[in-house]
Design a protein around this motif. Structure first.
Motif, PDB file in Angstrom:
ATOM      1  N   LEU A  38       0.824  -1.209   0.000  1.00 40.46           N
ATOM      2  CA  LEU A  38       0.000   0.000   0.000  1.00 40.46           C
ATOM      3  C   LEU A  38       0.857   1.256   0.000  1.00 40.46           C
ATOM      4  O   LEU A  38       0.539   2.241  -0.678  1.00 40.46           O
ATOM      5  CB  LEU A  38      -0.942   0.000   1.202  1.00 40.46           C
ATOM      6  CG  LEU A  38      -2.109  -0.980   1.139  1.00 40.46           C
ATOM      7  CD1 LEU A  38      -2.878  -0.968   2.450  1.00 40.46           C
ATOM      8  CD2 LEU A  38      -3.015  -0.647  -0.024  1.00 40.46           C
ATOM      9  N   ALA A  39       1.954   1.248   0.723  1.00 43.43           N
ATOM     10  CA  ALA A  39       2.849   2.404   0.737  1.00 43.43           C
ATOM     11  C   ALA A  39       3.477   2.601  -0.638  1.00 43.43           C
ATOM     12  O   ALA A  39       3.616   3.734  -1.110  1.00 43.43           O
ATOM     13  CB  ALA A  39       3.926   2.232   1.795  1.00 43.43           C
ATOM     14  N   ARG A  73       3.666   5.580  -5.761  1.00 35.61           N
ATOM     15  CA  ARG A  73       3.557   5.596  -7.221  1.00 35.61           C
ATOM     16  C   ARG A  73       2.500   6.602  -7.674  1.00 35.61           C
ATOM     17  O   ARG A  73       2.668   7.282  -8.673  1.00 35.61           O
ATOM     18  CB  ARG A  73       3.198   4.214  -7.745  1.00 35.61           C
ATOM     19  CG  ARG A  73       4.306   3.211  -7.639  1.00 35.61           C
ATOM     20  CD  ARG A  73       3.872   1.874  -8.180  1.00 35.61           C
ATOM     21  NE  ARG A  73       3.780   1.893  -9.626  1.00 35.61           N
ATOM     22  CZ  ARG A  73       4.756   1.554 -10.446  1.00 35.61           C
ATOM     23  NH1 ARG A  73       5.902   1.169  -9.943  1.00 35.61           N
ATOM     24  NH2 ARG A  73       4.585   1.592 -11.746  1.00 35.61           N
ATOM     25  N   CYS A  74       1.393   6.680  -6.947  1.00 30.16           N
ATOM     26  CA  CYS A  74       0.313   7.580  -7.349  1.00 30.16           C
ATOM     27  C   CYS A  74       0.678   9.045  -7.161  1.00 30.16           C
ATOM     28  O   CYS A  74       0.126   9.910  -7.842  1.00 30.16           O
ATOM     29  CB  CYS A  74      -0.955   7.257  -6.573  1.00 30.16           C
ATOM     30  SG  CYS A  74      -1.737   5.721  -7.090  1.00 30.16           S
ATOM     31  N   THR A  76      -0.993   5.163 -12.138  1.00 29.50           N
ATOM     32  CA  THR A  76       0.057   4.529 -11.353  1.00 29.50           C
ATOM     33  C   THR A  76       1.357   4.337 -12.134  1.00 29.50           C
ATOM     34  O   THR A  76       2.320   3.823 -11.575  1.00 29.50           O
ATOM     35  CB  THR A  76      -0.405   3.166 -10.813  1.00 29.50           C
ATOM     36  OG1 THR A  76      -0.772   2.339 -11.916  1.00 29.50           O
ATOM     37  CG2 THR A  76      -1.576   3.332  -9.874  1.00 29.50           C
ATOM     38  N   ALA A  77       1.397   4.713 -13.401  1.00 29.60           N
ATOM     39  CA  ALA A  77       2.618   4.565 -14.196  1.00 29.60           C
ATOM     40  C   ALA A  77       3.611   5.668 -13.851  1.00 29.60           C
ATOM     41  O   ALA A  77       3.251   6.842 -13.778  1.00 29.60           O
ATOM     42  CB  ALA A  77       2.290   4.618 -15.681  1.00 29.60           C
ATOM     43  N   VAL A  78       4.850   5.273 -13.620  1.00 30.32           N
ATOM     44  CA  VAL A  78       5.921   6.224 -13.339  1.00 30.32           C
ATOM     45  C   VAL A  78       7.153   5.820 -14.140  1.00 30.32           C
ATOM     46  O   VAL A  78       7.263   4.692 -14.612  1.00 30.32           O
ATOM     47  CB  VAL A  78       6.287   6.277 -11.832  1.00 30.32           C
ATOM     48  CG1 VAL A  78       5.148   6.832 -11.017  1.00 30.32           C
ATOM     49  CG2 VAL A  78       6.695   4.927 -11.320  1.00 30.32           C
ATOM     50  N   ASN A  79       8.081   6.745 -14.288  1.00 25.36           N
ATOM     51  CA  ASN A  79       9.354   6.424 -14.924  1.00 25.36           C
ATOM     52  C   ASN A  79      10.129   5.466 -14.034  1.00 25.36           C
ATOM     53  O   ASN A  79      10.171   5.637 -12.815  1.00 25.36           O
ATOM     54  CB  ASN A  79      10.184   7.682 -15.159  1.00 25.36           C
ATOM     55  CG  ASN A  79       9.628   8.528 -16.266  1.00 25.36           C
ATOM     56  OD1 ASN A  79       9.008   8.018 -17.186  1.00 25.36           O
ATOM     57  ND2 ASN A  79       9.860   9.823 -16.169  1.00 25.36           N
ATOM     58  N   GLU A  80      10.753   4.481 -14.627  1.00 24.47           N
ATOM     59  CA  GLU A  80      11.495   3.490 -13.842  1.00 24.47           C
ATOM     60  C   GLU A  80      12.677   4.135 -13.129  1.00 24.47           C
ATOM     61  O   GLU A  80      13.042   3.735 -12.030  1.00 24.47           O
ATOM     62  CB  GLU A  80      11.975   2.372 -14.757  1.00 24.47           C
ATOM     63  CG  GLU A  80      12.478   1.158 -14.027  1.00 24.47           C
ATOM     64  CD  GLU A  80      12.765   0.015 -14.958  1.00 24.47           C
ATOM     65  OE1 GLU A  80      13.720  -0.712 -14.660  1.00 24.47           O
ATOM     66  OE2 GLU A  80      12.063  -0.135 -15.958  1.00 24.47           O
TER      67      GLU A  80
END
Length: 81
Positions: free
Chosen positions: A9-10, A15-16, A72-76
């Motif tokens: 959850l954290a 990510r959000c 929820t997509a972020v740069n790696e």
């Protein structure tokens, strides 16, 4: 087991709140538009055929899934655990 759930959850919350890449921002907007179109079809004040209402429901579902996944997509590189 409880600690793993809290970590997951954290991680999701982190990510959000991170910056979303430009492609996924556009995809998120497209998902919102699809959900809005589906909502207007389902909530139309006139009687529509059952197939139109069914298609509207699928548009709502698809739009919300696209929006949630895109958020929820972020740069790696930015997201390191």
């Amino acid at each position: 087991m409880e600690k793993r759930k809290q970590d997951a959850l954290a991680s999701l919350a982190k990510r959000c709140t991170n910056e979303t890449p430009p492609f996924f921002k556009k995809l998120r907007t497209a998902g919102l538009v699809l959900a809005a179109i589906g909502t207007s079809i389902v909530a139309a004040p006139i009687a529509l055929p059952a197939i139109a209402v069914t298609i509207g429901g699928y548009l709502i579902l698809g739009g919300t899934v696209i929006t949630a996944v895109s958020q929820t997509a972020v740069n790696e590189i930015d997201f390191e655990e």
